[in-house]
Motif scaffolding. Structure first.
Motif, PDB file in Angstrom:
ATOM      1  N   LEU A  55      -6.650  15.809  65.230  1.00 42.70           N
ATOM      2  CA  LEU A  55      -6.008  17.071  65.606  1.00 42.70           C
ATOM      3  C   LEU A  55      -6.962  18.109  66.182  1.00 42.70           C
ATOM      4  N   PRO A  56      -8.202  18.255  65.685  1.00 38.27           N
ATOM      5  CA  PRO A  56      -9.085  19.267  66.308  1.00 38.27           C
ATOM      6  C   PRO A  56      -9.263  19.074  67.799  1.00 38.27           C
ATOM      7  N   ASP A  57      -9.251  17.795  68.253  1.00 36.88           N
ATOM      8  CA  ASP A  57      -9.408  17.541  69.685  1.00 36.88           C
ATOM      9  C   ASP A  57      -8.071  17.512  70.416  1.00 36.88           C
ATOM     10  N   ILE A  58      -6.988  17.404  69.656  1.00 39.05           N
ATOM     11  CA  ILE A  58      -5.658  17.335  70.281  1.00 39.05           C
ATOM     12  C   ILE A  58      -5.044  18.717  70.433  1.00 39.05           C
ATOM     13  N   ILE A  59      -5.430  19.693  69.603  1.00 41.36           N
ATOM     14  CA  ILE A  59      -4.777  21.005  69.576  1.00 41.36           C
ATOM     15  C   ILE A  59      -4.744  21.651  70.955  1.00 41.36           C
ATOM     16  N   PHE A  98      -3.490  27.790  67.540  1.00 43.50           N
ATOM     17  CA  PHE A  98      -2.416  27.116  68.285  1.00 43.50           C
ATOM     18  C   PHE A  98      -1.196  28.032  68.411  1.00 43.50           C
ATOM     19  N   LEU A  99      -0.778  28.646  67.308  1.00 42.69           N
ATOM     20  CA  LEU A  99       0.398  29.514  67.332  1.00 42.69           C
ATOM     21  C   LEU A  99       0.157  30.753  68.185  1.00 42.69           C
ATOM     22  N   LEU A 159       3.199  24.530  76.553  1.00 46.56           N
ATOM     23  CA  LEU A 159       3.400  25.635  77.491  1.00 46.56           C
ATOM     24  C   LEU A 159       3.998  25.172  78.815  1.00 46.56           C
ATOM     25  N   SER A 160       4.119  23.856  78.982  1.00 51.21           N
ATOM     26  CA  SER A 160       4.648  23.335  80.241  1.00 51.21           C
ATOM     27  C   SER A 160       6.167  23.529  80.290  1.00 51.21           C
ATOM     28  N   ASP A 161       6.656  23.872  81.475  1.00 55.92           N
ATOM     29  CA  ASP A 161       8.097  24.041  81.657  1.00 55.92           C
ATOM     30  C   ASP A 161       8.841  22.711  81.573  1.00 55.92           C
ATOM     31  N   ALA A 162       8.112  21.601  81.735  1.00 61.19           N
ATOM     32  CA  ALA A 162       8.766  20.290  81.711  1.00 61.19           C
ATOM     33  C   ALA A 162       9.136  19.838  80.307  1.00 61.19           C
ATOM     34  N   LEU A 163       8.552  20.469  79.295  1.00 60.96           N
ATOM     35  CA  LEU A 163       8.811  20.054  77.920  1.00 60.96           C
ATOM     36  C   LEU A 163      10.100  20.680  77.410  1.00 60.96           C
ATOM     37  N   GLU A 164      10.931  19.870  76.790  1.00 60.37           N
ATOM     38  CA  GLU A 164      12.198  20.367  76.262  1.00 60.37           C
ATOM     39  C   GLU A 164      11.966  21.274  75.055  1.00 60.37           C
ATOM     40  N   PRO A 165      12.802  22.292  74.864  1.00 64.17           N
ATOM     41  CA  PRO A 165      12.611  23.222  73.741  1.00 64.17           C
ATOM     42  C   PRO A 165      12.609  22.541  72.382  1.00 64.17           C
ATOM     43  N   LEU A 166      13.468  21.542  72.185  1.00 58.89           N
ATOM     44  CA  LEU A 166      13.533  20.885  70.882  1.00 58.89           C
ATOM     45  C   LEU A 166      12.233  20.157  70.554  1.00 58.89           C
ATOM     46  N   VAL A 167      11.606  19.581  71.566  1.00 58.83           N
ATOM     47  CA  VAL A 167      10.318  18.921  71.332  1.00 58.83           C
ATOM     48  C   VAL A 167       9.256  19.963  70.989  1.00 58.83           C
ATOM     49  N   LEU A 168       9.297  21.110  71.669  1.00 55.87           N
ATOM     50  CA  LEU A 168       8.365  22.202  71.367  1.00 55.87           C
ATOM     51  C   LEU A 168       8.499  22.647  69.914  1.00 55.87           C
ATOM     52  N   PHE A 169       9.717  22.841  69.457  1.00 52.96           N
ATOM     53  CA  PHE A 169       9.929  23.270  68.071  1.00 52.96           C
ATOM     54  C   PHE A 169       9.486  22.180  67.091  1.00 52.96           C
ATOM     55  N   ARG A 170       9.711  20.930  67.469  1.00 60.81           N
ATOM     56  CA  ARG A 170       9.307  19.829  66.590  1.00 60.81           C
ATOM     57  C   ARG A 170       7.790  19.770  66.435  1.00 60.81           C
ATOM     58  N   VAL A 171       7.062  20.041  67.508  1.00 61.36           N
ATOM     59  CA  VAL A 171       5.594  20.049  67.425  1.00 61.36           C
ATOM     60  C   VAL A 171       5.122  21.120  66.444  1.00 61.36           C
ATOM     61  N   VAL A 172       5.706  22.321  66.532  1.00 54.73           N
ATOM     62  CA  VAL A 172       5.324  23.404  65.616  1.00 54.73           C
ATOM     63  C   VAL A 172       5.622  23.016  64.169  1.00 54.73           C
ATOM     64  N   GLU A 173       6.777  22.385  63.941  1.00 57.01           N
ATOM     65  CA  GLU A 173       7.140  21.984  62.580  1.00 57.01           C
ATOM     66  C   GLU A 173       6.200  20.928  62.029  1.00 57.01           C
ATOM     67  N   ILE A 228       7.433  30.902  64.961  1.00 54.66           N
ATOM     68  CA  ILE A 228       6.022  31.248  64.751  1.00 54.66           C
ATOM     69  C   ILE A 228       5.886  32.280  63.628  1.00 54.66           C
ATOM     70  N   LEU A 229       6.733  33.300  63.638  1.00 55.61           N
ATOM     71  CA  LEU A 229       6.644  34.326  62.600  1.00 55.61           C
ATOM     72  C   LEU A 229       6.959  33.734  61.225  1.00 55.61           C
ATOM     73  N   THR A 230       7.900  32.796  61.171  1.00 57.03           N
ATOM     74  CA  THR A 230       8.206  32.141  59.893  1.00 57.03           C
ATOM     75  C   THR A 230       7.025  31.321  59.410  1.00 57.03           C
ATOM     76  N   SER A 231       6.381  30.594  60.321  1.00 53.21           N
ATOM     77  CA  SER A 231       5.211  29.793  59.947  1.00 53.21           C
ATOM     78  C   SER A 231       4.078  30.675  59.429  1.00 53.21           C
ATOM     79  N   LEU A 232       3.855  31.811  60.102  1.00 50.95           N
ATOM     80  CA  LEU A 232       2.784  32.718  59.657  1.00 50.95           C
ATOM     81  C   LEU A 232       3.114  33.315  58.298  1.00 50.95           C
ATOM     82  N   SER A 233       4.361  33.614  58.061  1.00 49.14           N
ATOM     83  CA  SER A 233       4.740  34.201  56.772  1.00 49.14           C
ATOM     84  C   SER A 233       4.555  33.219  55.624  1.00 49.14           C
TER      85      SER A 233
END
Length: 782
Positions: free
Chosen positions: A595-599, A640-641, A607-621, A677-682
């Motif tokens: 992960l340190p090299d993948i982050i 990262f956040l 941040l790419s527009d090609a990535l679907e929102p659900l995949v973006l949220f899944r990565v954060v989770e 993001i705010l939920t994760s930080l909290s």
């Protein structure tokens, strides 16, 4: 002078010879005699009866065969279906041929004729199965294959069964015909029925296999023309495959009745006996298959000797030998399946066929096949190599029951190893290699598990080299991956190969190291392989939580490559299919050392527009879950956040007039990401400490003056975490807030809201002990 001699006497005699005149008849003349000239016709008598018949021609408006058949379905010669069916029984073969061609013509032009008279057509045509003319039989085969059987499949089961009953009666009759050509053609008809109506074969299986045994034992065929056996062996292979498939389908129902009570089991058994579609009678069938084994092995021995003696291999002989080996392989699998069948508690369901029967009935006959293997092994031709692959497949499926005294294990392992070593050099045809080598690869885990330890090294080395050399666009990559997964994971076998002293442990790292390479190459060349590799990597991570991920470092390239200057080149992750993206994201949880090299590259993908929102949220989770599990440093997750909040490009669409109207609005995505993001930080702990850890990076991000939406998100982070640090009370922070308020008010379309914006944003920081009890307008605070 004297009188001349004889004068008086001669005159007297002459006078005596003159005809005497007839006496005249007295009375009148009865019939007048006419003297007719030659060639004149006698006049008719006066009392003659006239026999002349006078008639006139009757002219009708229409009187022709064509007019009578108007509207009827006829062929090119004007014959109806009924007339053509009658002509199929004509004594002249040419007439029978023309009749079959005419039927084909009518069915093509008038498809409704087949639907209306299907039964009548089959009842009449099935008599031609044993026709003495070869062309007639071939024409009948073509009609059944292309027209009648496809239409018959559309009928209900009862109608189809009754129709096939008549057809099968003639086929079975043809199998016992005195003519060899008619026998062989009957086996082709049987194969056609089995391919189109497999469920009907169980009713005729015993008779069919009796006929197979009879024809394959016929010396006239074996000695004179072995090529004629191709059709018989092909049909036998389809019948055996149907038996094997039926046995596999019955396994589920057998497991369900295993724990039933005696009454329920008896009821189940009686229901099966009374059912219409009964299963195969396996005890009788296995005895017949045992006889077939001896016949097929003898045929293989004779064919092998003849092929080795020839300078060149003809295609027909090669096909016949391969078909015989294929039939032997299916029979072996049927026997093994019967041996493995679970024994039920009641005698009515027990089977008499066990491992001892397998050794005595099958393995003892395979000794001769072992000798054929040695004979082929000396040849360098590609076809002989295929023969050996098929023989190896037969022995591999029996590896658990093979006795080392009968078949030396070390010799067999070296034999299989040589096949892997030669496959790239000997077999140039890619399709043949994929067809015949795939079953060998599938059986490798069982062979390694059952083979002695001193015989495994060569086999493992040959398998590993072949696995490395396999290209990702080759179909063999799938069995290779399955075999590697079976030897790495205990899911299928229930055995840890690493713990049983099998020698596999030394090759674990080599196989795992190859997986990222295959993954990256398959994305462009073979997308179907990508998902298989990702699934295997995920299972490896789940079963080996302490796995050293050094061999998986190429996996980082899936997300991107970061240069020394800090620029990131996006990887193929953003272009993967949705299910593959989900698998790759899940792998992050199990490979925390990467992960340190993948982050960094992962953030660029998010941040790419090609990535679907659900995949973006899944990565954060997933990253949040990894942090909670203690596998990810808090500073890495915070960076990262923060990067997502500061650099996410917002396309508000119709909400803001200054936005690019060509962009699709992702405003809802940004709001959801903000909340996530705010939920994760909290959830990370004390907000003041978290803010303290990220303050330097946060202030640098604010100082770079990102877009108004990103600036709003960064301020919300501070609002959420700042409970007592008062970070925004210094002069620099107040200037940044003031600049943000000015920029926000300049683009606001509602001037009456400007003061409200300033108050809603600034008041909380000057009175930090009071909670925020009001909201900003929809354009600025999420």
């Amino acid at each position: 002078m004297g009188r001349p001699k004889g004068g008086a006497a001669a005159s007297s005699s002459a006078s005596s010879k003159k005809p005497k005149p007839k006496p005249k008849q007295r009375g009148g003349v009865d019939f007048k005699k006419y003297k007719h000239k030659v060639g004149r016709k006698l006049p008719p008598p006066k009392n003659a009866t006239s026999t002349e018949i006078k008639s006139k021609t009757i002219v009708l408006p229409e009187q022709s065969m064509a007019s009578e058949r108007a509207g009827m379905a006829v062929n090119k010669r004007g014959l109806t279906l009924r007339e053509l069916l009658q002509q199929t029984a004509h004594y002249n073969a040419n007439v029978r041929r023309a009749a079959l061609n005419g039927i084909k013509d009518i069915v093509v032009k008038h498809p409704t004729e087949l639907k209306l008279h299907k039964v009548a057509i089959i009842e009449k045509l099935q008599e031609r199965i044993c026709d003495t003319d070869k062309v007639v039989r071939e024409s009948l085969y073509s009609i059944l294959q292309s027209m009648i059987f496809p239409s018959l499949k559309e009928d209900n089961a009862i109608s189809t069964r009754s129709t096939l009953f008549l057809l099968m009666a003639n086929i079975l009759n043809g199998m016992t015909h005195l003519s060899i050509d008619i026998q062989l053609m009957a086996f082709r008809f049987l194969e056609l029925v089995v391919l189109n109506f497999p469920s009907s074969f169980s009713s005729y299986a015993e008779q069919a296999f009796n006929n197979f045994i009879a024809v394959l034992s016929n010396d006239r065929i074996n000695l004179h023309d072995r090529n004629k056996l191709n059709s018989v062996l092909s049909g036998l292979g389809h019948c055996l495959s149907l038996v094997a498939k039926t046995m596999e389908n019955d396994d589920i129902s057998n497991r369900q009745v295993h724990d039933l009570s005696a009454r329920e089991l008896w009821k189940c058994t009686s229901d099966e006996d009374n059912s219409v579609g009964r299963a195969f009678a396996m005890p009788n069938l296995l005895v017949k298959l045992q006889s077939l084994v001896q016949i097929l092995i003898n045929s293989v021995e004779v064919s092998a000797s003849e092929l080795c003696a020839k300078s060149a291999i003809d295609a027909s002989s090669s096909e016949a030998l391969l078909s015989a080996l294929h039939c032997l392989d299916i029979i072996c699998r049927i026997f093994i399946h019967e041996v493995k069948k679970p024994q039920l508690r009641f005698s009515i369901s027990k089977t008499q066929f066990g491992p001892d029967w397998l050794r005595s009935s099958l393995l003892i006959h395979l000794k001769n096949l072992w000798g054929v293997k040695r004979l082929f092994h000396e040849k360098e031709d590609g076809k002989f190599f295929i023969f050996n692959l098929k023989i190896a497949e037969i022995f591999l499926c029996l590896s658990a029951w093979i006795d080392s005294t009968m078949f030396p294990a070390e010799e067999f392992c070296h034999f299989v190893s040589s096949l892997f070593a030669k496959q790239a050099k000997t077999l140039r045809n890619k399709d043949l290699m994929e067809m015949y080598l795939s079953p060998i690869i599938t059986c490798i885990p069982d062979l390694i598990f059952n083979a002695p330890d001193d015989s495994k090294e060569h086999l493992l080395e040959a398998f590993t080299d072949a696995f490395r050399g396999c290209k990702v666009d080759c179909k063999l990559i799938f069995p290779y991956l399955d075999a590697v997964g079976e030897m790495l994971l205990p899911e299928k076998t229930g055995t840890w190969f690493a713990e049983d002293g099998s020698g596999v442990l030394g090759y674990h790292d080599v196989w795992i190291h190859e997986l990222p390479r295959i993954l990256l190459q398959s994305i462009d060349k073979a997308p179907s392989v990508t998902k298989v590799v990702l699934e295997l990597l995920l299972r490896i991570g789940q079963y080996f939580p302490t796995l050293d991920c050094e061999n998986l470092r190429p996996f980082i390239k899936l997300f991107g490559v970061e240069s020394s200057s800090g620029a990131v080149e996006l990887g193929p992750f953003v272009n993967l299919a949705r299910d593959c993206q989900e698998l790759a994201t899940s792998c992050l949880y199990y490979f925390p050392s990467l992960l340190p090299d993948i982050i960094g590259p992962l953030a660029s993908c998010c941040l790419s527009d090609a990535l679907e929102p659900l995949v973006l949220f899944r990565v954060v989770e997933v990253l949040q879950s990894t942090y909670k599990a203690g596998s990810l440093q808090i500073t890495e997750l915070l960076s990262f956040l923060l990067l997502l909040m500061a650099r996410f490009r917002v396309h508000p669409g119709g909400l803001v007039t200054s936005g690019n109207p060509s962009k699709v609005s992702n405003w809802d995505t940004f709001k959801s990401l903000n909340r996530l993001i705010l939920t994760s930080l909290s959830e990370m702990g004390d907000g003041s400490l978290v803010l303290e850890l990220m303050w330097n990076n946060l202030s640098n991000a604010i100082a770079k003056k990102p877009s108004m939406h990103n600036m709003n998100g960064l301020f919300r982070i501070i609002v959420t975490l700042d409970a007592g640090t008062n970070k925004l009370m210094n002069e620099d922070a107040v200037k940044l807030i003031a600049g943000y308020l000015v920029d926000a008010s300049l683009v606001c379309n509602f001037p009456n809201f400007r003061a409200l914006i300033a108050i809603s944003v600034c008041l909380p920081y000057f009175a930090p002990r009071h909670s925020i009890s009001f909201k900003s307008p929809k354009g600025w605070l999420c």
